[in-house]
Design an enzyme around this catalytic site. Sequence first.
Site, PDB file in Angstrom:
ATOM      1  N   MET A  60     -50.806  20.341  53.567  1.00  0.00           N
ATOM      2  CA  MET A  60     -51.274  21.138  54.711  1.00  0.00           C
ATOM      3  C   MET A  60     -50.874  22.595  54.514  1.00  0.00           C
ATOM      4  SD  MET A  60     -50.799  18.651  58.017  1.00  0.00           S
ATOM      5  CE  MET A  60     -49.303  17.877  57.424  1.00  0.00           C
ATOM      6  N   GLN A  88     -50.826  20.592  44.624  1.00  0.00           N
ATOM      7  CA  GLN A  88     -52.285  20.631  44.788  1.00  0.00           C
ATOM      8  C   GLN A  88     -52.823  22.005  44.421  1.00  0.00           C
ATOM      9  OE1 GLN A  88     -54.631  20.937  48.543  1.00  0.00           O
ATOM     10  NE2 GLN A  88     -55.341  18.890  48.010  1.00  0.00           N
ATOM     11  N   CYS A 135     -61.351  21.274  50.981  1.00  0.00           N
ATOM     12  CA  CYS A 135     -61.204  22.419  51.888  1.00  0.00           C
ATOM     13  C   CYS A 135     -62.584  22.997  52.247  1.00  0.00           C
ATOM     14  CB  CYS A 135     -60.326  23.490  51.256  1.00  0.00           C
ATOM     15  SG  CYS A 135     -60.055  24.862  52.382  1.00  0.00           S
ATOM     16  N   GLY A 169     -56.610  10.512  57.614  1.00  0.00           N
ATOM     17  CA  GLY A 169     -57.333  10.890  58.823  1.00  0.00           C
ATOM     18  C   GLY A 169     -56.972  10.114  60.060  1.00  0.00           C
ATOM     19  N   ASP A 170     -56.450  10.865  61.047  1.00  0.00           N
ATOM     20  CA  ASP A 170     -56.274  10.357  62.414  1.00  0.00           C
ATOM     21  C   ASP A 170     -55.168   9.319  62.590  1.00  0.00           C
ATOM     22  OD1 ASP A 170     -58.433  12.022  62.821  1.00  0.00           O
ATOM     23  OD2 ASP A 170     -59.897  10.400  62.892  1.00  0.00           O
ATOM     24  N   GLY A 227     -51.256  13.645  57.816  1.00  0.00           N
ATOM     25  CA  GLY A 227     -51.176  15.088  58.007  1.00  0.00           C
ATOM     26  C   GLY A 227     -50.594  15.431  59.367  1.00  0.00           C
ATOM     27  N   ARG A 228     -51.488  15.605  60.343  1.00  0.00           N
ATOM     28  CA  ARG A 228     -51.055  16.098  61.653  1.00  0.00           C
ATOM     29  C   ARG A 228     -50.038  15.181  62.317  1.00  0.00           C
ATOM     30  NH1 ARG A 228     -57.126  16.838  63.491  1.00  0.00           N
ATOM     31  NH2 ARG A 228     -57.156  14.921  62.259  1.00  0.00           N
TER      32      ARG A 228
HETATM   33  C1  FMN Z   1     -53.003  22.763  59.171  1.00  0.00           C
HETATM   34  C2  FMN Z   1     -53.690  21.912  58.127  1.00  0.00           C
HETATM   35  C3  FMN Z   1     -53.737  22.364  56.813  1.00  0.00           C
HETATM   36  C4  FMN Z   1     -54.356  21.591  55.824  1.00  0.00           C
HETATM   37  N1  FMN Z   1     -54.332  22.022  54.521  1.00  0.00           N
HETATM   38  C5  FMN Z   1     -54.826  21.225  53.533  1.00  0.00           C
HETATM   39  C6  FMN Z   1     -54.682  21.577  52.165  1.00  0.00           C
HETATM   40  O1  FMN Z   1     -54.087  22.619  51.810  1.00  0.00           O
HETATM   41  N2  FMN Z   1     -55.212  20.734  51.230  1.00  0.00           N
HETATM   42  C7  FMN Z   1     -55.862  19.577  51.576  1.00  0.00           C
HETATM   43  O2  FMN Z   1     -56.314  18.837  50.698  1.00  0.00           O
HETATM   44  N3  FMN Z   1     -55.978  19.200  52.863  1.00  0.00           N
HETATM   45  C8  FMN Z   1     -55.466  19.978  53.844  1.00  0.00           C
HETATM   46  N4  FMN Z   1     -55.527  19.574  55.156  1.00  0.00           N
HETATM   47  C9  FMN Z   1     -56.139  18.266  55.453  1.00  0.00           C
HETATM   48  C10 FMN Z   1     -55.049  17.183  55.532  1.00  0.00           C
HETATM   49  O3  FMN Z   1     -54.416  16.997  54.287  1.00  0.00           O
HETATM   50  C11 FMN Z   1     -55.603  15.828  56.011  1.00  0.00           C
HETATM   51  O4  FMN Z   1     -56.434  15.262  55.034  1.00  0.00           O
HETATM   52  C12 FMN Z   1     -56.403  15.959  57.320  1.00  0.00           C
HETATM   53  O5  FMN Z   1     -55.702  16.740  58.269  1.00  0.00           O
HETATM   54  C13 FMN Z   1     -56.674  14.571  57.940  1.00  0.00           C
HETATM   55  O6  FMN Z   1     -55.494  13.859  58.145  1.00  0.00           O
HETATM   56  P1  FMN Z   1     -54.706  13.832  59.558  1.00  0.00           P
HETATM   57  O7  FMN Z   1     -55.672  13.376  60.606  1.00  0.00           O
HETATM   58  O8  FMN Z   1     -53.590  12.830  59.279  1.00  0.00           O
HETATM   59  O9  FMN Z   1     -54.227  15.207  59.833  1.00  0.00           O
HETATM   60  C14 FMN Z   1     -54.948  20.345  56.147  1.00  0.00           C
HETATM   61  C15 FMN Z   1     -54.901  19.911  57.483  1.00  0.00           C
HETATM   62  C16 FMN Z   1     -54.276  20.666  58.461  1.00  0.00           C
HETATM   63  C17 FMN Z   1     -54.236  20.150  59.872  1.00  0.00           C
END
Ligand code: FMN
Length: 355
Positions: free
Chosen positions: A17, A71, A101, A202-203, A224-225
């Site tokens: 992230m 990454q 991205c 995701g989620d 992630g979140r």
């Molecule tokens: C603030 C933020 C920054 C992110 N930066 C990246 C990143 O640098 N590279 C990447 O592959 N995904 C990035 N993501 C996506 C996350 O890795 C993840 O795949 C996505 O948020 C879905 O998962 P989650 O619902 O558990 O957050 C980012 C997501 C968030 C919220």
Amino acid sequence: MKIGSVTLPSPFAVAPMAGMTDSAFRRLVKRHGGCGLVVTEMVSSEGLVRGIDRTLEYAEYTDEERPVSIQIFGGDPATMAAAAQVVEGMGADIVDVNMGCPVPKIAKHHAGCSLMREPKHAAGVIQAMTKAVRIPVTVKMRAGWSDHTRNAPELARRVEGAGASAVTIHGRTAEQSYSGSADWDLVAQVAAELTIPVFGSGDCIEPGQIMERMFTGVSGVLVGRGVLRNPWILAQAQDLAQGRTPREVTLAERGKFLQDYIDLLLHERLGERQGIRRAASGTEEHEARSANSLTARGHDRWVINKLRALCSWYSKGLEGGSLLRVRVNSAGSVTELREIVDEFFASVPAAAVCR
Ligand SMILES: Cc1cc2nc3c(=O)[nH]c(=O)nc-3n(C[C@H](O)[C@H](O)[C@H](O)COP(=O)(O)O)c2cc1C
């Protein structure tokens, strides 16, 4: 489970992230348990190859975080191969390629999720990288660019053919950004079709959701979140996986997490300031003193900004969380920031503990 020759102690991982998963944050999540892999924020392949300080800083990690994946983003096969060699030279366990991205700044340069629109070229990038390094090369992608082109299954097969050791799918399209919900059926389809490990993303906001997703046939889950809201979520998912009730996190522990994060961030900055002092010893003493005080103010601002970013997620689901956000946003110094955190977590009623 394994990615190439790298063994992961748990199938649950911290998703990359940008702006959030710095080394300090990753270390703290790792210390709380259940974390099998951490991935750095995305870093520019161009910046790595050109040795840009700022880029190299983003790629820094500590041994405590291992196994660690760096990454990178970019679209030029030769530059991506050279950047993978830099990553290997830095001692990382894995190099991951960002194909997810959707941000125009990245995507317009044939990088990030744009690579999903050019599957043949994307596979060429992976092939160039796998030829250049011995560490595993992995790919993180979305479901596709748009609803009409949900081509993750095709791209995943292609990158597997090009030598990728694992793929992660965030089950949304670039056009969706973060709207709607992640398509875990698509993730499951890819997991069923590939022989290399497939991770889903995701989620997952609750530890139980991480466990449910493991039943889709994926090898692991990148969170992630959910980790930003609750850095204990991977440990709690591991508790569930091992048949235990997920550990409870007290408000005192939640407050301590933020204080520990401040400590680690300060430690990084203090190292830099001492570096300035050493370099400036001798005749330049006066200039060195003013440089130090400027750096001190700058590094206070940097730590406060980091806490602001984290608290915008960390406070979600916490009763009175908006108050924490407002107060952290108003902090003028690190001392004040620490007081705000202490006061907040001491004053919130215990019943307000979020999960
Ligand atoms: C603030 C933020 C920054 C992110 N930066 C990246 C990143 O640098 N590279 C990447 O592959 N995904 C990035 N993501 C996506 C996350 O890795 C993840 O795949 C996505 O948020 C879905 O998962 P989650 O619902 O558990 O957050 C980012 C997501 C968030 C919220």
